[in-house]
Design a protein around this motif. Sequence first.
Motif, PDB file in Angstrom:
ATOM      1  N   ASP A  57      -5.112  53.366  26.511  1.00  0.00           N
ATOM      2  CA  ASP A  57      -6.216  52.718  27.674  1.00  0.00           C
ATOM      3  C   ASP A  57      -5.945  53.442  28.900  1.00  0.00           C
ATOM      4  OD1 ASP A  57      -3.618  52.305  28.594  1.00  0.00           O
ATOM      5  OD2 ASP A  57      -3.860  50.023  28.782  1.00  0.00           O
ATOM      6  N   LYS A  58      -5.769  54.514  28.984  1.00  0.00           N
ATOM      7  CA  LYS A  58      -5.524  55.375  30.167  1.00  0.00           C
ATOM      8  C   LYS A  58      -6.948  55.607  30.771  1.00  0.00           C
ATOM      9  CE  LYS A  58      -1.319  58.089  29.078  1.00  0.00           C
ATOM     10  NZ  LYS A  58      -0.972  59.444  28.892  1.00  0.00           N
ATOM     11  N   LYS A  67      -9.332  53.577  30.659  1.00  0.00           N
ATOM     12  CA  LYS A  67     -10.121  52.491  31.295  1.00  0.00           C
ATOM     13  C   LYS A  67      -9.728  52.307  32.599  1.00  0.00           C
ATOM     14  CE  LYS A  67     -11.775  50.080  27.112  1.00  0.00           C
ATOM     15  NZ  LYS A  67     -11.549  48.691  26.390  1.00  0.00           N
ATOM     16  N   ASN A  68      -8.574  52.783  33.091  1.00  0.00           N
ATOM     17  CA  ASN A  68      -7.828  52.375  34.259  1.00  0.00           C
ATOM     18  C   ASN A  68      -7.767  53.554  35.188  1.00  0.00           C
ATOM     19  OD1 ASN A  68      -7.187  49.621  33.440  1.00  0.00           O
ATOM     20  ND2 ASN A  68      -5.532  50.664  32.191  1.00  0.00           N
ATOM     21  N   THR A  69      -8.462  53.370  36.483  1.00  0.00           N
ATOM     22  CA  THR A  69      -8.495  54.594  37.483  1.00  0.00           C
ATOM     23  C   THR A  69      -7.624  54.041  38.653  1.00  0.00           C
ATOM     24  OG1 THR A  69     -10.351  54.040  38.312  1.00  0.00           O
ATOM     25  CG2 THR A  69     -10.648  55.270  36.416  1.00  0.00           C
ATOM     26  N   TRP A 122      -8.959  53.264  41.152  1.00  0.00           N
ATOM     27  CA  TRP A 122      -9.991  52.424  42.177  1.00  0.00           C
ATOM     28  C   TRP A 122      -9.465  50.950  41.854  1.00  0.00           C
ATOM     29  CZ3 TRP A 122     -12.926  53.916  45.570  1.00  0.00           C
ATOM     30  CH2 TRP A 122     -13.521  55.156  45.571  1.00  0.00           C
ATOM     31  N   ALA A 123      -9.551  50.140  42.903  1.00  0.00           N
ATOM     32  CA  ALA A 123      -8.998  48.775  42.778  1.00  0.00           C
ATOM     33  C   ALA A 123      -9.366  47.621  43.869  1.00  0.00           C
ATOM     34  CB  ALA A 123      -7.589  48.646  42.950  1.00  0.00           C
ATOM     35  N   ASN A 155     -11.328  61.552  37.533  1.00  0.00           N
ATOM     36  CA  ASN A 155     -11.482  60.525  36.977  1.00  0.00           C
ATOM     37  C   ASN A 155     -12.258  59.351  37.834  1.00  0.00           C
ATOM     38  OD1 ASN A 155     -10.095  61.104  34.678  1.00  0.00           O
ATOM     39  ND2 ASN A 155      -8.164  60.518  35.332  1.00  0.00           N
ATOM     40  N   THR A 156     -12.136  59.691  39.162  1.00  0.00           N
ATOM     41  CA  THR A 156     -12.449  58.561  40.275  1.00  0.00           C
ATOM     42  C   THR A 156     -13.759  59.093  41.031  1.00  0.00           C
ATOM     43  OG1 THR A 156     -10.871  59.495  41.713  1.00  0.00           O
ATOM     44  CG2 THR A 156     -10.103  57.674  40.501  1.00  0.00           C
ATOM     45  N   ASP A 174     -12.463  48.081  39.475  1.00  0.00           N
ATOM     46  CA  ASP A 174     -12.513  49.385  38.819  1.00  0.00           C
ATOM     47  C   ASP A 174     -13.748  49.519  38.017  1.00  0.00           C
ATOM     48  OD1 ASP A 174     -11.689  51.854  37.943  1.00  0.00           O
ATOM     49  OD2 ASP A 174      -9.830  51.171  36.733  1.00  0.00           O
TER      50      ASP A 174
END
Length: 370
Positions: A204-205, A207-209, A211-212, A257-258, A354
């Motif tokens: 699941d890497k 799907k998560n960056t 950003w929050a 990624n971001t 995200d």
Amino acid sequence: MTDNTNHHDAGSGADKPRERVIGTPSLSEGATLATATGDPHRRHEGPYLAEETHVRSEEMQRKGERMASLWFLVAFLAGIGFFVSYFSFAPLGEGQPSISDPGTTQVSNMLIGGTLALALFGIGAGMTVWSRRVLPHYEVSSPYDDLSSSEEDKGSFSEFFMRGAHESGFTRRPLMRRTLLLAMVPLGVAPVVLLRDMGPLPGDKLKNTLWADGRHIVVEGTTQRIRAEDLTTGGMISALPEPEDPEEGLSLDEQANTVIILIRMDPQDFEAGMSQQQLEWTYEGIVAYSKICTHVGCPAALYEPTTHRILCPCHQSTFDAANGAEVVFGPAHRPLPQLPIRVDDEGYLVAAGDFSAPVGPTFWDVGVED
């Protein structure tokens, strides 16, 4: 084109019509064909007539064997160098060089590509020397009066084929044979090793960056925070999340990624195709999308304000910024993921969560766990 001449058959004592290839000497003219074995009349009996046209001494063949073996040895050493280069730069553990560093990546690519190319060249050069200096050269002719072959003809060809395999030197010259097999070992294993880069699955890497909700947005390449009024209608800015440690910054992987593009347009330009949630993720006509093209990962860095088109220059994938970055042209198969944004109490743009979907090409999402 062939001609028929009567040659004396020493074995049977009878004259038989023989065919020979035009341009080769005729035995009736007193010419003999010497071979490396010393037999001056070495000809294949049967319908497949072969005459050796290039005479090589045993010493010449031995020199060719040594030279071919040397090239095979070079190929083997280059194959070993390929594995050394590959595993020296692979990030397998702590303390090893990071492949994310551009300089390291360049050196790694040069070493891996260079050693693999040298290994392939060595095998090719060795086979060329083998063919030109060791293998006998024949001109072969065969009559084709009848399309079907008799059992005698079939047996004759089998005998001719087996003799050719013997004369190739593969069985008679162990040095050349062993070095060739040795050179083939690394190349045979190389594809298996390269498959290592296809795993493990990302889980699941993707799907998560970083950003929050509440993370500030800064101009790419700087630590400058962005206010809504910094963007004019029709303008675009490349941006990143603000790093927790400004001195350390973000790693290349984190940036890849971001990275996003911020685009400002008239709020009325957003088409009816955008969902209510997508509209809520914008702020006063400012929308944020991932900058990574969903085709093969190039930066979708071009924007045409009159048509609201985002263009990836690599393969011309085109996305509609006014309609949730849907694909309108090109090979990409899904929209650019949208980043929800808002402003904080000081008026700076911040993320409201995200990305709406995993970033990057579709094939990066293979194996992602829900």
